[in-house]
Design a protein around this motif. Structure first.
Motif, PDB file in Angstrom:
ATOM      1  N   PRO A 257       0.762  -1.254   0.215  1.00 27.75           N
ATOM      2  CA  PRO A 257       0.059   0.075   0.031  1.00 27.75           C
ATOM      3  C   PRO A 257       0.811   1.299   0.017  1.00 27.75           C
ATOM      4  CG  PRO A 257      -0.788  -1.700   1.704  1.00 27.75           C
ATOM      5  CD  PRO A 257       0.543  -2.092   1.221  1.00 27.75           C
ATOM      6  N   PHE A 258       2.017   1.365   0.668  1.00 32.42           N
ATOM      7  CA  PHE A 258       2.703   2.380   0.645  1.00 32.42           C
ATOM      8  C   PHE A 258       3.507   2.464  -0.561  1.00 32.42           C
ATOM      9  CE2 PHE A 258       2.433   0.596   4.866  1.00 32.42           C
ATOM     10  CZ  PHE A 258       1.970   1.563   5.846  1.00 32.42           C
ATOM     11  N   TYR A 259       3.874   1.774  -1.448  1.00 31.66           N
ATOM     12  CA  TYR A 259       4.605   1.540  -2.709  1.00 31.66           C
ATOM     13  C   TYR A 259       3.531   2.297  -3.493  1.00 31.66           C
ATOM     14  CZ  TYR A 259       5.424   0.005  -7.437  1.00 31.66           C
ATOM     15  OH  TYR A 259       5.603  -0.298  -8.837  1.00 31.66           O
ATOM     16  N   LEU A 260       2.158   1.676  -3.384  1.00 27.69           N
ATOM     17  CA  LEU A 260       1.181   2.554  -4.358  1.00 27.69           C
ATOM     18  C   LEU A 260       1.176   4.273  -4.231  1.00 27.69           C
ATOM     19  CD1 LEU A 260      -1.812   0.125  -4.041  1.00 27.69           C
ATOM     20  CD2 LEU A 260      -0.397   0.266  -6.010  1.00 27.69           C
ATOM     21  N   TRP A 261       1.242   4.481  -3.103  1.00 36.29           N
ATOM     22  CA  TRP A 261       1.273   5.958  -2.686  1.00 36.29           C
ATOM     23  C   TRP A 261       2.523   6.620  -3.064  1.00 36.29           C
ATOM     24  CZ3 TRP A 261      -3.026   8.779  -2.192  1.00 36.29           C
ATOM     25  CH2 TRP A 261      -4.037   8.248  -1.745  1.00 36.29           C
ATOM     26  N   GLY A 262       3.697   6.038  -2.750  1.00 33.02           N
ATOM     27  CA  GLY A 262       5.063   6.791  -2.864  1.00 33.02           C
ATOM     28  C   GLY A 262       6.115   5.757  -3.828  1.00 33.02           C
ATOM     29  N   ARG A 263       5.769   4.747  -4.189  1.00 35.37           N
ATOM     30  CA  ARG A 263       6.908   4.180  -4.944  1.00 35.37           C
ATOM     31  C   ARG A 263       8.219   3.766  -3.989  1.00 35.37           C
ATOM     32  NH1 ARG A 263       8.531   7.147 -10.384  1.00 35.37           N
ATOM     33  NH2 ARG A 263       8.862   4.767 -10.930  1.00 35.37           N
ATOM     34  N   SER A 264       9.127   3.551  -4.874  1.00 38.30           N
ATOM     35  CA  SER A 264      10.323   2.748  -3.923  1.00 38.30           C
ATOM     36  C   SER A 264      11.449   3.737  -3.630  1.00 38.30           C
ATOM     37  CB  SER A 264      10.946   1.791  -4.698  1.00 38.30           C
ATOM     38  OG  SER A 264      10.057   0.544  -5.173  1.00 38.30           O
ATOM     39  N   PRO A 265      12.097   3.656  -2.791  1.00 38.58           N
ATOM     40  CA  PRO A 265      13.424   4.502  -2.512  1.00 38.58           C
ATOM     41  C   PRO A 265      14.090   4.966  -3.758  1.00 38.58           C
ATOM     42  CG  PRO A 265      13.207   3.276  -0.803  1.00 38.58           C
ATOM     43  CD  PRO A 265      12.339   2.649  -1.798  1.00 38.58           C
ATOM     44  N   GLY A 266      14.342   6.140  -3.890  1.00 38.76           N
ATOM     45  CA  GLY A 266      15.086   6.909  -5.186  1.00 38.76           C
ATOM     46  C   GLY A 266      14.074   7.173  -6.307  1.00 38.76           C
ATOM     47  N   LYS A 267      12.771   6.871  -6.196  1.00 36.82           N
ATOM     48  CA  LYS A 267      11.810   6.901  -7.286  1.00 36.82           C
ATOM     49  C   LYS A 267      10.727   7.982  -6.696  1.00 36.82           C
ATOM     50  CE  LYS A 267      12.926   3.111  -9.963  1.00 36.82           C
ATOM     51  NZ  LYS A 267      12.253   2.105 -11.305  1.00 36.82           N
ATOM     52  N   LYS A 268      10.004   8.866  -7.506  1.00 36.45           N
ATOM     53  CA  LYS A 268       8.867   9.718  -7.065  1.00 36.45           C
ATOM     54  C   LYS A 268       7.868   9.347  -7.770  1.00 36.45           C
ATOM     55  CE  LYS A 268      12.517  13.509  -6.167  1.00 36.45           C
ATOM     56  NZ  LYS A 268      12.588  14.924  -6.454  1.00 36.45           N
ATOM     57  N   GLY A 269       6.526   9.887  -7.341  1.00 33.34           N
ATOM     58  CA  GLY A 269       5.488   9.472  -8.053  1.00 33.34           C
ATOM     59  C   GLY A 269       4.202   8.704  -7.101  1.00 33.34           C
ATOM     60  N   SER A 270       3.163   8.863  -7.735  1.00 34.94           N
ATOM     61  CA  SER A 270       2.010   7.950  -7.073  1.00 34.94           C
ATOM     62  C   SER A 270       1.261   7.235  -7.985  1.00 34.94           C
ATOM     63  CB  SER A 270       1.072   8.811  -6.222  1.00 34.94           C
ATOM     64  OG  SER A 270      -0.057   8.300  -5.732  1.00 34.94           O
ATOM     65  N   HIS A 271       0.558   5.963  -7.652  1.00 33.20           N
ATOM     66  CA  HIS A 271      -0.147   5.326  -8.613  1.00 33.20           C
ATOM     67  C   HIS A 271      -1.692   6.103  -8.763  1.00 33.20           C
ATOM     68  CE1 HIS A 271       3.016   2.388  -7.956  1.00 33.20           C
ATOM     69  NE2 HIS A 271       2.816   1.716  -9.056  1.00 33.20           N
ATOM     70  N   PHE A 272      -1.778   6.904  -7.894  1.00 30.74           N
ATOM     71  CA  PHE A 272      -3.216   7.625  -7.982  1.00 30.74           C
ATOM     72  C   PHE A 272      -3.252   8.655  -8.760  1.00 30.74           C
ATOM     73  CE2 PHE A 272      -2.673   4.832  -4.229  1.00 30.74           C
ATOM     74  CZ  PHE A 272      -3.914   4.030  -4.138  1.00 30.74           C
ATOM     75  N   HIS A 273      -2.164   9.565  -8.845  1.00 29.29           N
ATOM     76  CA  HIS A 273      -2.051  10.923  -9.388  1.00 29.29           C
ATOM     77  C   HIS A 273      -1.747  10.880 -10.833  1.00 29.29           C
ATOM     78  CE1 HIS A 273      -0.993  15.057  -9.936  1.00 29.29           C
ATOM     79  NE2 HIS A 273      -1.472  15.336  -8.493  1.00 29.29           N
ATOM     80  N   PRO A 274      -2.689  11.524 -11.676  1.00 29.72           N
ATOM     81  CA  PRO A 274      -2.246  11.517 -12.908  1.00 29.72           C
ATOM     82  C   PRO A 274      -1.177  12.173 -13.728  1.00 29.72           C
ATOM     83  CG  PRO A 274      -4.378  12.993 -12.485  1.00 29.72           C
ATOM     84  CD  PRO A 274      -3.883  12.147 -11.167  1.00 29.72           C
ATOM     85  N   ASP A 275      -0.626  13.137 -12.891  1.00 30.50           N
ATOM     86  CA  ASP A 275       0.518  13.778 -13.162  1.00 30.50           C
ATOM     87  C   ASP A 275       1.823  13.235 -12.637  1.00 30.50           C
ATOM     88  OD1 ASP A 275      -0.807  15.516 -14.582  1.00 30.50           O
ATOM     89  OD2 ASP A 275      -1.222  16.859 -12.869  1.00 30.50           O
ATOM     90  N   SER A 276       1.938  11.989 -12.196  1.00 31.66           N
ATOM     91  CA  SER A 276       2.906  11.221 -11.678  1.00 31.66           C
ATOM     92  C   SER A 276       3.866  10.763 -12.757  1.00 31.66           C
ATOM     93  CB  SER A 276       2.546   9.915 -11.077  1.00 31.66           C
ATOM     94  OG  SER A 276       3.700   9.058 -10.722  1.00 31.66           O
ATOM     95  N   ASP A 277       4.957  10.807 -12.582  1.00 27.59           N
ATOM     96  CA  ASP A 277       6.146  10.366 -13.525  1.00 27.59           C
ATOM     97  C   ASP A 277       6.328   8.846 -13.884  1.00 27.59           C
ATOM     98  OD1 ASP A 277       7.499  12.786 -12.916  1.00 27.59           O
ATOM     99  OD2 ASP A 277       9.069  12.001 -11.656  1.00 27.59           O
ATOM    100  N   LEU A 278       5.045   8.358 -13.448  1.00 24.12           N
ATOM    101  CA  LEU A 278       4.946   6.871 -13.870  1.00 24.12           C
ATOM    102  C   LEU A 278       4.045   6.824 -14.982  1.00 24.12           C
ATOM    103  CD1 LEU A 278       3.600   5.225 -10.604  1.00 24.12           C
ATOM    104  CD2 LEU A 278       5.343   4.165 -12.023  1.00 24.12           C
ATOM    105  N   PHE A 279       3.558   7.994 -15.445  1.00 27.25           N
ATOM    106  CA  PHE A 279       2.547   7.878 -16.663  1.00 27.25           C
ATOM    107  C   PHE A 279       2.797   9.075 -17.727  1.00 27.25           C
ATOM    108  CE2 PHE A 279       0.168   7.628 -12.791  1.00 27.25           C
ATOM    109  CZ  PHE A 279       0.050   6.059 -12.372  1.00 27.25           C
ATOM    110  N   VAL A 280       2.333   8.983 -19.017  1.00 25.07           N
ATOM    111  CA  VAL A 280       2.421   9.917 -19.900  1.00 25.07           C
ATOM    112  C   VAL A 280       1.304  10.627 -20.107  1.00 25.07           C
ATOM    113  CG1 VAL A 280       4.295   8.715 -21.237  1.00 25.07           C
ATOM    114  CG2 VAL A 280       1.860   8.333 -21.627  1.00 25.07           C
ATOM    115  N   PRO A 281       1.192  11.558 -20.727  1.00 24.93           N
ATOM    116  CA  PRO A 281       0.129  12.667 -20.710  1.00 24.93           C
ATOM    117  C   PRO A 281      -1.381  11.970 -21.215  1.00 24.93           C
ATOM    118  CG  PRO A 281       1.667  13.896 -21.479  1.00 24.93           C
ATOM    119  CD  PRO A 281       2.277  12.524 -21.274  1.00 24.93           C
TER     120      PRO A 281
END
Length: 456
Positions: A257-281
């Motif tokens: 659950p914590f990974y879903l919100w904040g990912r792993s150490p050294g990486k940024k972003g959230s699985h819930f936020h559309p502007d996260s670094d995980l996603f493209v526009p």
């Protein structure tokens, strides 16, 4: 997530896959097909999608370095005196003394593995997939009804274990939807995936996209997304308490659950936020949709808390949820860690899709194999995630003559996979970080981890 500019390079076919860190606006894959590329404006791309799936991106550095290893294992060398030895390792994966080198390039291609798998193993049967969903949902509601009916402390612990395991099975079916192995219908995959994953508080599209990144970059030190190793620099930058918790059970098995919100150490972003670094526009709407579904499930749980009382909801849903989390973290961790011989992690030009995939591990879970849909057959799944779970065992057996030493047969389990806990404990004590340098690296151990942290 690392982000390098690739738009000026484009794509060109090469004899093996080489994928470099993905910027948010450069390269992404189709939602329901890992092996279909899409490009964004301003980049020229070509691709070769024969049976061997060959894709490459280019970078500013056009030089090809020699094998760079940061662990004291035998590897291919590049001196003039050792050219014959290097040839043997590169062609067969074996050194001239007959010792297998897991960090050497394999003597086969992805196309060779694909050709060995029977054609019917690639066929997706949506009705069969739906039958597994019906089976699991009936069991979930049946267990809840039985536990609520008896409502005594002899039944509740058994219920928690069984229901948590079923939540995990439900996740695996949603996982198949995310890969597109559930059916060839993207709409069906999305609807079923949202229903299953939202019910266990997983944001379907957010998870699906990050999991796609994991498969695209499996075995890569920096670019992998799931249980990738910490570099020595990042490891030493973490405060002592966090570092100790990360490698002290049971805390790592509660991380999801914590990974879903904040990912792993050294990486940024959230699985819930559309502007996260995980996603493209162009994935923004998908992420918003899944976050809304997740929020609706939270709202339903809040209503049930008032309707039946928070204690009853905790017993029926809350504790099984955390059992599910432990299953997820245990299984995903052991598919990439804990082999008796350390396996390589790659970076730079030594990484390829095939070499990274071959570092994954199959596991035997005894009676649980059928319950969680044979997710333990992980090597072939990682290389070909579009194969339905009900064909993975047959596909694995067909591919083993090609894989040879690169397939590590799992330890046979008893009815309950108690042996995996010993493997987990050993790995947590030994697999702490990898070197900051080197293109083929192996886990190293911090001998001061527990003593130093305790003294602090």
């Amino acid at each position: 997530m690392a982000s390098w500019v690739l738009s000026e390079c484009g794509l060109r076919p090469l004899p093996r896959i080489e994928v470099y860190p993905k910027p948010r606006n450069a390269l992404a894959l189709n939602n329901n097909n890992f092996f279909k590329l899409r490009t964004l404006p301003g980049s020229k791309a070509s691709n070769s999608f024969g049976s061997s799936f060959k894709v490459s991106t280019c970078s500013r550095d056009k030089t090809r370095g020699v094998l760079n290893v940061s662990a004291p294992l035998k590897v291919a060398t590049t001196s003039e005196d050792d050219k014959d030895k290097e040839t043997i390792i590169g062609v067969t994966g074996m050194e001239d003394d007959g010792e297998f080198n897991p960090g050497a390039p394999p003597p086969f291609k992805l196309a060779d593995i694909r050709a060995a798998i029977p054609k019917h193993c690639w066929v997706k049967d949506p009705w069969r997939s739906i039958s597994y969903v019906v089976r699991d949902v009936v069991v979930v509601f049946g267990l809840a009804a039985v536990a609520a009916y008896f409502n005594n402390w002899l039944v509740w612990p058994l219920y928690w274990i069984a229901q948590g395991t079923m939540f995990w099975a439900v996740f695996v079916l949603g996982h198949d939807c995310g890969h597109g192995s559930f059916s060839n219908n993207p709409a069906l995959n999305s609807v079923v995936g949202h229903l299953l994953h939202s019910s266990i508080l997983v944001p379907y599209h957010g998870w699906r996209i990050s999991h796609r990144t994991h498969h695209q970059n499996h075995g890569h030190v920096e670019n992998d997304e799931s249980w990738h190793p910490l570099s020595e620099k990042i490891y030493k930058s973490i405060d002592n308490v966090t570092r100790l918790l990360r490698f002290t059970l049971p805390f790592p098995m509660l991380a999801y659950p914590f990974y879903l919100w904040g990912r792993s150490p050294g990486k940024k972003g959230s699985h819930f936020h559309p502007d996260s670094d995980l996603f493209v526009p162009n994935e923004r709407k998908d992420v918003i949709t899944s976050t809304v579904c997740w929020t609706a499930m939270v709202g339903l749980l809040a209503y049930l808390s008032f309707a039946m009382g928070p204690i009853q909801l905790l017993k029926l849903y809350g504790i099984p949820y955390w059992i599910f989390v432990m299953w997820l973290d245990l299984v995903t961790y052991l598919h990439h860690h804990g082999h008796e011989e350390k396996l390589p992690w790659y970076r730079g030009k030594e990484w390829s899709y095939l070499r990274g995939g071959l570092t994954t591990l199959d596991r035997d879970y005894g009676w649980i194999n059928n319950i969680h849909h044979d997710i333990g057959t992980h090597v072939i799944h990682h290389l070909f995630p579009q194969i339905p779970h009900y064909h993975l065992i047959e596909a694995t057996e067909a591919a083993r003559p090609v894989l040879r030493e690169h397939y590590r047969k799992p330890t046979k389990s008893g009815p309950i996979p108690f042996h995996l806990f010993g493997i987990l404990v050993r790995s947590m004590k030994q697999d702490h970080y990898v070197s900051d340098t080197g293109d083929v690296v192996y886990y190293q151990t911090d001998p001061q981890l527990y003593g130093t942290s305790k003294s602090d």
